[in-house]
Design a protein around this motif. Sequence first.
Motif, PDB file in Angstrom:
ATOM      1  N   GLY A  77       0.805  -1.202   0.000  1.00  0.00           N
ATOM      2  CA  GLY A  77       0.000   0.000   0.000  1.00  0.00           C
ATOM      3  C   GLY A  77       0.846   1.263   0.000  1.00  0.00           C
ATOM      4  O   GLY A  77       0.418   2.306   0.491  1.00  0.00           O
ATOM      5  N   THR A  78       2.031   1.204  -0.604  1.00  0.00           N
ATOM      6  CA  THR A  78       2.987   2.317  -0.577  1.00  0.00           C
ATOM      7  C   THR A  78       2.667   3.305  -1.710  1.00  0.00           C
ATOM      8  O   THR A  78       3.442   3.476  -2.650  1.00  0.00           O
ATOM      9  CB  THR A  78       4.424   1.791  -0.659  1.00  0.00           C
ATOM     10  OG1 THR A  78       4.528   0.848  -1.732  1.00  0.00           O
ATOM     11  CG2 THR A  78       4.791   1.078   0.632  1.00  0.00           C
ATOM     12  N   HIS A  79       1.557   3.987  -1.555  1.00  0.00           N
ATOM     13  CA  HIS A  79       0.957   4.758  -2.643  1.00  0.00           C
ATOM     14  C   HIS A  79       1.492   6.178  -2.786  1.00  0.00           C
ATOM     15  O   HIS A  79       1.046   6.909  -3.667  1.00  0.00           O
ATOM     16  CB  HIS A  79      -0.564   4.788  -2.465  1.00  0.00           C
ATOM     17  CG  HIS A  79      -1.023   5.340  -1.147  1.00  0.00           C
ATOM     18  ND1 HIS A  79      -2.344   5.503  -0.826  1.00  0.00           N
ATOM     19  CD2 HIS A  79      -0.331   5.780  -0.048  1.00  0.00           C
ATOM     20  CE1 HIS A  79      -2.466   6.006   0.380  1.00  0.00           C
ATOM     21  NE2 HIS A  79      -1.263   6.175   0.872  1.00  0.00           N
ATOM     22  N   ASN A 123       6.420   2.001  -5.299  1.00  0.00           N
ATOM     23  CA  ASN A 123       4.962   1.976  -5.345  1.00  0.00           C
ATOM     24  C   ASN A 123       4.491   0.572  -5.741  1.00  0.00           C
ATOM     25  O   ASN A 123       4.383   0.242  -6.922  1.00  0.00           O
ATOM     26  CB  ASN A 123       4.441   3.020  -6.329  1.00  0.00           C
ATOM     27  CG  ASN A 123       2.961   3.273  -6.150  1.00  0.00           C
ATOM     28  OD1 ASN A 123       2.157   2.348  -6.174  1.00  0.00           O
ATOM     29  ND2 ASN A 123       2.590   4.524  -5.963  1.00  0.00           N
ATOM     30  N   ASP A 124       4.199  -0.242  -4.729  1.00  0.00           N
ATOM     31  CA  ASP A 124       3.825  -1.631  -4.995  1.00  0.00           C
ATOM     32  C   ASP A 124       2.503  -1.728  -5.749  1.00  0.00           C
ATOM     33  O   ASP A 124       2.308  -2.657  -6.552  1.00  0.00           O
ATOM     34  CB  ASP A 124       3.738  -2.426  -3.686  1.00  0.00           C
ATOM     35  CG  ASP A 124       2.618  -1.967  -2.770  1.00  0.00           C
ATOM     36  OD1 ASP A 124       2.590  -0.772  -2.422  1.00  0.00           O
ATOM     37  OD2 ASP A 124       1.768  -2.800  -2.405  1.00  0.00           O
ATOM     38  N   LEU A 125       1.583  -0.800  -5.533  1.00  0.00           N
ATOM     39  CA  LEU A 125       0.289  -0.841  -6.220  1.00  0.00           C
ATOM     40  C   LEU A 125       0.467  -0.643  -7.716  1.00  0.00           C
ATOM     41  O   LEU A 125      -0.130  -1.367  -8.532  1.00  0.00           O
ATOM     42  CB  LEU A 125      -0.641   0.219  -5.638  1.00  0.00           C
ATOM     43  CG  LEU A 125      -0.929   0.117  -4.146  1.00  0.00           C
ATOM     44  CD1 LEU A 125      -1.708   1.336  -3.668  1.00  0.00           C
ATOM     45  CD2 LEU A 125      -1.695  -1.160  -3.824  1.00  0.00           C
ATOM     46  N   ALA A 126       1.275   0.347  -8.086  1.00  0.00           N
ATOM     47  CA  ALA A 126       1.519   0.605  -9.504  1.00  0.00           C
ATOM     48  C   ALA A 126       2.336  -0.516 -10.139  1.00  0.00           C
ATOM     49  O   ALA A 126       2.073  -0.925 -11.278  1.00  0.00           O
ATOM     50  CB  ALA A 126       2.214   1.948  -9.681  1.00  0.00           C
ATOM     51  N   VAL A 127       3.341  -1.011  -9.421  1.00  0.00           N
ATOM     52  CA  VAL A 127       4.161  -2.106  -9.955  1.00  0.00           C
ATOM     53  C   VAL A 127       3.298  -3.342 -10.204  1.00  0.00           C
ATOM     54  O   VAL A 127       3.385  -3.986 -11.261  1.00  0.00           O
ATOM     55  CB  VAL A 127       5.326  -2.430  -8.999  1.00  0.00           C
ATOM     56  CG1 VAL A 127       6.032  -3.721  -9.420  1.00  0.00           C
ATOM     57  CG2 VAL A 127       6.315  -1.270  -8.955  1.00  0.00           C
ATOM     58  N   LEU A 164      -8.628   0.212  -5.712  1.00  0.00           N
ATOM     59  CA  LEU A 164      -9.504   0.792  -4.697  1.00  0.00           C
ATOM     60  C   LEU A 164      -8.635   1.171  -3.507  1.00  0.00           C
ATOM     61  O   LEU A 164      -8.256   0.325  -2.700  1.00  0.00           O
ATOM     62  CB  LEU A 164     -10.585  -0.197  -4.264  1.00  0.00           C
ATOM     63  CG  LEU A 164     -11.673  -0.546  -5.268  1.00  0.00           C
ATOM     64  CD1 LEU A 164     -12.599  -1.619  -4.687  1.00  0.00           C
ATOM     65  CD2 LEU A 164     -12.487   0.689  -5.648  1.00  0.00           C
ATOM     66  N   ASP A 165      -8.306   2.439  -3.388  1.00  0.00           N
ATOM     67  CA  ASP A 165      -7.406   2.911  -2.331  1.00  0.00           C
ATOM     68  C   ASP A 165      -8.251   3.510  -1.214  1.00  0.00           C
ATOM     69  O   ASP A 165      -8.802   4.601  -1.350  1.00  0.00           O
ATOM     70  CB  ASP A 165      -6.456   3.949  -2.902  1.00  0.00           C
ATOM     71  CG  ASP A 165      -5.320   4.283  -1.955  1.00  0.00           C
ATOM     72  OD1 ASP A 165      -5.499   4.107  -0.729  1.00  0.00           O
ATOM     73  OD2 ASP A 165      -4.258   4.726  -2.427  1.00  0.00           O
ATOM     74  N   THR A 221       0.352   6.806  -6.843  1.00  0.00           N
ATOM     75  CA  THR A 221      -0.305   5.842  -7.733  1.00  0.00           C
ATOM     76  C   THR A 221      -1.073   6.567  -8.832  1.00  0.00           C
ATOM     77  O   THR A 221      -1.023   6.178 -10.004  1.00  0.00           O
ATOM     78  CB  THR A 221      -1.266   4.946  -6.929  1.00  0.00           C
ATOM     79  OG1 THR A 221      -0.589   4.437  -5.788  1.00  0.00           O
ATOM     80  CG2 THR A 221      -1.762   3.801  -7.777  1.00  0.00           C
ATOM     81  N   ALA A 222      -1.798   7.625  -8.456  1.00  0.00           N
ATOM     82  CA  ALA A 222      -2.573   8.378  -9.442  1.00  0.00           C
ATOM     83  C   ALA A 222      -1.674   8.946 -10.533  1.00  0.00           C
ATOM     84  O   ALA A 222      -1.996   8.857 -11.729  1.00  0.00           O
ATOM     85  CB  ALA A 222      -3.347   9.492  -8.750  1.00  0.00           C
ATOM     86  N   ARG A 223      -0.539   9.509 -10.136  1.00  0.00           N
ATOM     87  CA  ARG A 223       0.343  10.121 -11.130  1.00  0.00           C
ATOM     88  C   ARG A 223       1.061   9.063 -11.973  1.00  0.00           C
ATOM     89  O   ARG A 223       1.257   9.251 -13.183  1.00  0.00           O
ATOM     90  CB  ARG A 223       1.354  11.035 -10.443  1.00  0.00           C
ATOM     91  CG  ARG A 223       0.705  12.290  -9.839  1.00  0.00           C
ATOM     92  CD  ARG A 223       1.728  13.342  -9.437  1.00  0.00           C
ATOM     93  NE  ARG A 223       1.052  14.557  -8.992  1.00  0.00           N
ATOM     94  CZ  ARG A 223       0.938  14.939  -7.729  1.00  0.00           C
ATOM     95  NH1 ARG A 223       1.473  14.199  -6.761  1.00  0.00           N
ATOM     96  NH2 ARG A 223       0.319  16.054  -7.411  1.00  0.00           N
ATOM     97  N   LEU A 224       1.449   7.965 -11.354  1.00  0.00           N
ATOM     98  CA  LEU A 224       2.158   6.922 -12.101  1.00  0.00           C
ATOM     99  C   LEU A 224       1.276   6.259 -13.145  1.00  0.00           C
ATOM    100  O   LEU A 224       1.781   5.782 -14.174  1.00  0.00           O
ATOM    101  CB  LEU A 224       2.705   5.870 -11.130  1.00  0.00           C
ATOM    102  CG  LEU A 224       3.903   6.308 -10.279  1.00  0.00           C
ATOM    103  CD1 LEU A 224       4.167   5.288  -9.184  1.00  0.00           C
ATOM    104  CD2 LEU A 224       5.133   6.496 -11.143  1.00  0.00           C
TER     105      LEU A 224
END
Length: 298
Positions: free
Chosen positions: A114-116, A130-134, A151-152, A161-164
């Motif tokens: 959850g490292t957003h 960013n584990d979510l994006a990865v 779903l954050d 996450t949004a920017r990536l």
Amino acid sequence: MTLPVIWHPGYTIAQPPDHPFPMGKFTVLGALLQDRGHRLQPAAPARFEWLRRVHTADYLAALAEGRLGPREQRRTGFACTPALYERCRLETGGTVAAVRLALAEGLACNAAGGTHHAHADFGSGYCLLNDLAVATRWALEEAGLHRVLILDLDVHQGDGTARLLQDEPRAFTFSLHCRENFPARKARSDYDLELPRGSGDAEYLEALGACLPWLLDQVQPELVILDAGVDVHQDDRLGYLRLSDGGLLARDEQVLRACRQRQIPTAAVIGGGYDRDLMRLARRHALLFEAAARVAAD
């Protein structure tokens, strides 16, 4: 019913005893989940090529070699070392493993992640990778998916996450967070839902319930990645919302059940939580796994 959980003892590394990030929570949570009968499966470090889909090569090299400067380290909240980088690679690999398991079995959890707040070339707010994006990129590029929904539900907006993923049409980012909270400068998710400070169970669950069915039905994801941060809890030091233990459990069960009813594979991570009492904090995080076990049993 118990369920398989991705976890690794390397999720916890030594930090100064007065450090504000509760690094020991991962060890306490792993022991708690094992005591409750969940099957802990080891994480493996995220591969470099997975990280490069999200982060710049220069940033990854600086992390791996412990070369971040004082300003960059203050922004992350950590003294950045090669050991911390390896710990974050494990955590990120754990989220990818949870995604892989969810696609095979329908539901899986990583007892970290959850490292957003991590961005392409800098870390922020205790987040380095960013584990979510990865994991989203892994699902799109290696699992061949065409639509992933994040779903954050952490109390803080998932700005990194949004920017990536802002230029990735196959990924849809949703953030339900406290308006008056970190980061001061918000990004733009595909859908942001902000709540005022002091919102409790009723307001939170009503807001989530009003948009969740629409999200799932309109986005039609082939995978949901849930960030189930417990920093929305009324006793969290950094939260400013007022959910109870019961509210946390109801939130997670509501999301997981809605995904299950639509047969959408779901991978969940624990997100933020900043209580200094590690057992109390681990019990809050464990509510996600209780909700997942209930849903899996139905």
